[in-house]
Design a protein around this motif. Structure first.
Motif, PDB file in Angstrom:
ATOM      1  N   ALA A   1      19.650 -35.957 -30.375  1.00 25.90           N
ATOM      2  CA  ALA A   1      20.665 -36.230 -31.391  1.00 25.90           C
ATOM      3  C   ALA A   1      22.040 -35.732 -30.950  1.00 25.90           C
ATOM      4  O   ALA A   1      23.065 -36.389 -31.185  1.00 25.90           O
ATOM      5  N   ARG A   2      22.082 -34.575 -30.293  1.00 22.21           N
ATOM      6  CA  ARG A   2      23.366 -34.055 -29.830  1.00 22.21           C
ATOM      7  C   ARG A   2      23.923 -34.915 -28.696  1.00 22.21           C
ATOM      8  O   ARG A   2      25.136 -35.166 -28.626  1.00 22.21           O
ATOM      9  N   ASN A   3      23.053 -35.362 -27.797  1.00 24.23           N
ATOM     10  CA  ASN A   3      23.525 -36.242 -26.723  1.00 24.23           C
ATOM     11  C   ASN A   3      24.113 -37.529 -27.284  1.00 24.23           C
ATOM     12  O   ASN A   3      25.187 -37.983 -26.856  1.00 24.23           O
ATOM     13  N   VAL A   4      23.400 -38.139 -28.242  1.00 23.06           N
ATOM     14  CA  VAL A   4      23.903 -39.376 -28.844  1.00 23.06           C
ATOM     15  C   VAL A   4      25.239 -39.116 -29.544  1.00 23.06           C
ATOM     16  O   VAL A   4      26.173 -39.921 -29.454  1.00 23.06           O
ATOM     17  N   GLY A   5      25.348 -37.973 -30.240  1.00 21.38           N
ATOM     18  CA  GLY A   5      26.609 -37.640 -30.895  1.00 21.38           C
ATOM     19  C   GLY A   5      27.751 -37.484 -29.909  1.00 21.38           C
ATOM     20  O   GLY A   5      28.867 -37.972 -30.155  1.00 21.38           O
ATOM     21  N   ARG A   6      27.486 -36.835 -28.790  1.00 20.09           N
ATOM     22  CA  ARG A   6      28.536 -36.639 -27.784  1.00 20.09           C
ATOM     23  C   ARG A   6      28.955 -37.965 -27.146  1.00 20.09           C
ATOM     24  O   ARG A   6      30.114 -38.165 -26.789  1.00 20.09           O
ATOM     25  N   ILE A   7      27.978 -38.876 -26.988  1.00 23.85           N
ATOM     26  CA  ILE A   7      28.286 -40.179 -26.384  1.00 23.85           C
ATOM     27  C   ILE A   7      29.156 -41.014 -27.313  1.00 23.85           C
ATOM     28  O   ILE A   7      30.173 -41.585 -26.894  1.00 23.85           O
ATOM     29  N   PHE A   8      28.790 -41.104 -28.586  1.00 23.77           N
ATOM     30  CA  PHE A   8      29.456 -42.026 -29.507  1.00 23.77           C
ATOM     31  C   PHE A   8      30.514 -41.368 -30.394  1.00 23.77           C
ATOM     32  O   PHE A   8      31.344 -42.068 -30.975  1.00 23.77           O
ATOM     33  N   ARG A   9      30.477 -40.043 -30.526  1.00 23.24           N
ATOM     34  CA  ARG A   9      31.478 -39.351 -31.357  1.00 23.24           C
ATOM     35  C   ARG A   9      32.046 -38.169 -30.567  1.00 23.24           C
ATOM     36  O   ARG A   9      31.933 -37.006 -30.981  1.00 23.24           O
ATOM     37  N   PRO A  10      32.640 -38.438 -29.414  1.00 21.60           N
ATOM     38  CA  PRO A  10      33.080 -37.332 -28.541  1.00 21.60           C
ATOM     39  C   PRO A  10      34.148 -36.438 -29.159  1.00 21.60           C
ATOM     40  O   PRO A  10      34.296 -35.290 -28.753  1.00 21.60           O
TER      41      PRO A  10
ATOM     42  N   ALA B   1      34.263 -35.656 -32.452  1.00 20.01           N
ATOM     43  CA  ALA B   1      33.797 -35.023 -33.686  1.00 20.01           C
ATOM     44  C   ALA B   1      33.621 -33.522 -33.470  1.00 20.01           C
ATOM     45  O   ALA B   1      33.230 -33.078 -32.388  1.00 20.01           O
ATOM     46  N   PRO B   2      33.891 -32.705 -34.488  1.00 16.26           N
ATOM     47  CA  PRO B   2      33.748 -31.250 -34.328  1.00 16.26           C
ATOM     48  C   PRO B   2      32.309 -30.815 -34.101  1.00 16.26           C
ATOM     49  O   PRO B   2      32.070 -29.770 -33.488  1.00 16.26           O
ATOM     50  N   ASP B   3      31.344 -31.575 -34.594  1.00 14.04           N
ATOM     51  CA  ASP B   3      29.922 -31.280 -34.382  1.00 14.04           C
ATOM     52  C   ASP B   3      29.232 -32.571 -33.988  1.00 14.04           C
ATOM     53  O   ASP B   3      29.427 -33.615 -34.627  1.00 14.04           O
ATOM     54  N   SER B   4      28.442 -32.509 -32.920  1.00 10.83           N
ATOM     55  CA  SER B   4      27.778 -33.731 -32.441  1.00 10.83           C
ATOM     56  C   SER B   4      26.635 -34.161 -33.339  1.00 10.83           C
ATOM     57  O   SER B   4      26.145 -35.283 -33.227  1.00 10.83           O
ATOM     58  N   LEU B   5      26.180 -33.275 -34.239  1.00 11.66           N
ATOM     59  CA  LEU B   5      25.144 -33.644 -35.199  1.00 11.66           C
ATOM     60  C   LEU B   5      25.778 -34.139 -36.490  1.00 11.66           C
ATOM     61  O   LEU B   5      26.858 -33.679 -36.883  1.00 11.66           O
ATOM     62  N   THR B   6      25.090 -35.069 -37.161  1.00 11.87           N
ATOM     63  CA  THR B   6      25.539 -35.484 -38.483  1.00 11.87           C
ATOM     64  C   THR B   6      25.273 -34.356 -39.480  1.00 11.87           C
ATOM     65  O   THR B   6      24.396 -33.513 -39.255  1.00 11.87           O
ATOM     66  N   PRO B   7      25.994 -34.299 -40.590  1.00 11.91           N
ATOM     67  CA  PRO B   7      25.880 -33.155 -41.513  1.00 11.91           C
ATOM     68  C   PRO B   7      24.484 -32.947 -42.091  1.00 11.91           C
ATOM     69  O   PRO B   7      24.134 -31.825 -42.453  1.00 11.91           O
ATOM     70  N   ASN B   8      23.689 -34.009 -42.168  1.00 11.34           N
ATOM     71  CA  ASN B   8      22.359 -33.883 -42.794  1.00 11.34           C
ATOM     72  C   ASN B   8      21.257 -33.521 -41.810  1.00 11.34           C
ATOM     73  O   ASN B   8      20.131 -33.240 -42.221  1.00 11.34           O
ATOM     74  N   TRP B   9      21.554 -33.525 -40.512  1.00 11.61           N
ATOM     75  CA  TRP B   9      20.487 -33.513 -39.507  1.00 11.61           C
ATOM     76  C   TRP B   9      19.602 -32.266 -39.585  1.00 11.61           C
ATOM     77  O   TRP B   9      18.392 -32.347 -39.406  1.00 11.61           O
ATOM     78  N   LYS B  10      20.160 -31.109 -39.839  1.00 14.02           N
ATOM     79  CA  LYS B  10      19.379 -29.870 -39.892  1.00 14.02           C
ATOM     80  C   LYS B  10      18.713 -29.636 -41.260  1.00 14.02           C
ATOM     81  O   LYS B  10      18.020 -28.642 -41.447  1.00 14.02           O
TER      82      LYS B  10
END
Length: 404
Positions: free
Chosen positions: A125-134, A136-145
């Protein structure tokens, strides 16, 4: 080599005994089989010959009747089959009922009811966040945890290992394109996952708690959630995956019972957020599994994802997907989501391994960003077993063929 003479340390020895469905040589009839080494035991015929009360569950063309029978029956049948293949007194009766694995035809082992796929690896999930939302302050979406994210897939396109995968066609639109175009996917990907197979159903309106996981889930298998990234990118806003995922999902021909994996149970990664009570597993038995996976393309290993790193466990996923009152059915299948570890070589998708195509893989037969026609992808895995022996999981293989 005779079927009983399994070499010491064989990952498919009598400590394993996964279930499948096969047709004997020269026959189109299907029946339940159990793998021992490089042979398959006709479990229904053995049960009948030895007077087992469970013969009616095993002499079937699918595993569903056994799945529905429940945990007591699962344990009794496993105990009986272990005796059939290890106790010398049964050898004369059972030995003629084995078939060489190389000579049988393997089928989809169970009738799939519903199919759900999750997104449970924090590394993925963090890799995908870094790829598509470089930015963003957090690579995870707010609900993920806070909850296991998932989507409902298409059960009718779940196929057994060895089935060719036709390159899907659909709409796609690159950022620079003025309008969408239609055609075969040019960014076809894999997702190395683990699938969990539900046996005992649950009534609508009654959630399944964490502690009931093993009363409902029979076993697990490897799963490849093929993904057309270009189709997915254009269609999934604002809803979830659809045509980019639904064209094929490959599963192993062998379902490993949970009872074979007791030695592989491990605690999941440390939780960093307080969980709501229905997901809080702090007082439950360890919910993770130490599965060592391998991904190869055309025989060349490109990744070795560790399943022990998955943030959300299979028990939490089951609890979450029923907490709203959704029912379970015998044959329900749910996938773990892409398995990825913290290291580059532990990434379970080409999206991550090539960083969305910007860093091609160097293979003996050329570079790859995404899959090409003719590529053969194989997932394999093993887990620690009793006394240091390995428990093998049935592999999942699929070959990409051109779009229709």
């Amino acid at each position: 080599m005779p079927p009983f003479d399994v070499p010491e340390g064989d990952p498919f020895g009598p400590h394993n005994l996964p279930y499948g469905v096969f047709s004997p040589p020269g026959s189109s009839e299907r029946t339940v089989g159990v793998r021992l080494g490089d042979h398959v035991l006709d479990a229904g015929a053995a049960a009948h010959a030895l007077g087992s009360p469970y013969a009616s569950l095993l002499a079937r063309p699918t595993l569903n009747p056994l799945l529905a029978a429940g945990r007591t029956a699962w344990s009794d049948v496993r105990r009986a089959i272990t005796a059939w293949v290890t106790v010398p007194a049964h050898r004369e009766t059972v030995e003629p009922l084995f078939h060489p694995l190389s000579e049988v035809t393997l089928h989809l082992p169970f009738e799939v009811a519903d199919y759900v796929d999750f997104y449970a690896s924090e590394n993925h999930a963090r890799n995908v966040g870094r790829i598509f939302r470089p930015d963003a302050p957090d690579s995870l979406t707010p609900n993920w945890k806070h909850l296991p994210i998932g989507y409902h897939g298409r059960s009718g396109t779940v196929v057994v290992s060895g089935t060719d995968v036709v390159r899907p066609a659909g709409q796609r639109k690159a950022p620079s394109d003025p309008a969408p175009v239609f055609g075969p996917s040019v960014r076809l990907d894999i997702e190395a996952e683990v699938g969990f197979v539900v046996g005992v159903p649950s009534p609508m309106g009654r959630p399944v708690p964490l502690g009931a996981f093993r009363d409902h889930v029979f076993g697990l298998c490897l799963l490849n959630d093929w993904s057309a990234r270009d189709i997915q990118a254009w269609e999934y806003v604002p809803l979830g995956p659809f045509l980019g995922k639904s064209f094929a999902t490959s599963v192993s021909a062998w379902i490993t019972p949970l009872d074979a994996l007791d030695a592989a149970r491990v605690a999941p990664p440390e939780r960093t957020h307080e969980l709501l009570p229905y997901l809080d597993d702090s007082d439950e038995e360890p919910g993770g599994y130490d599965l060592r996976m391998s991904v190869s393309i055309n025989g060349h290993v490109v990744a070795e994802p560790p399943f022990s790193t998955m943030y959300w466990t299979a028990a939490q996923q089951l609890a979450h997907m029923t907490v709203n009152g959704a029912s379970l059915r015998t044959g329900d299948l749910y996938g773990s989501g892409t398995v990825s570890g913290p290291a580059e070589r532990e990434r379970g998708s080409l999206l991550e391994l090539t960083w969305n195509g910007r860093e091609p893989l160097e293979l003996p037969d050329g570079k790859r960003t995404f899959l090409e026609d003719g590529d053969v992808v194989t997932l394999s895995a093993w887990a620690p077993g009793p006394d240091g022996v390995r428990v093998g999981l049935g592999e999942v293989t699929g070959r990409i063929v051109p779009a229709s």
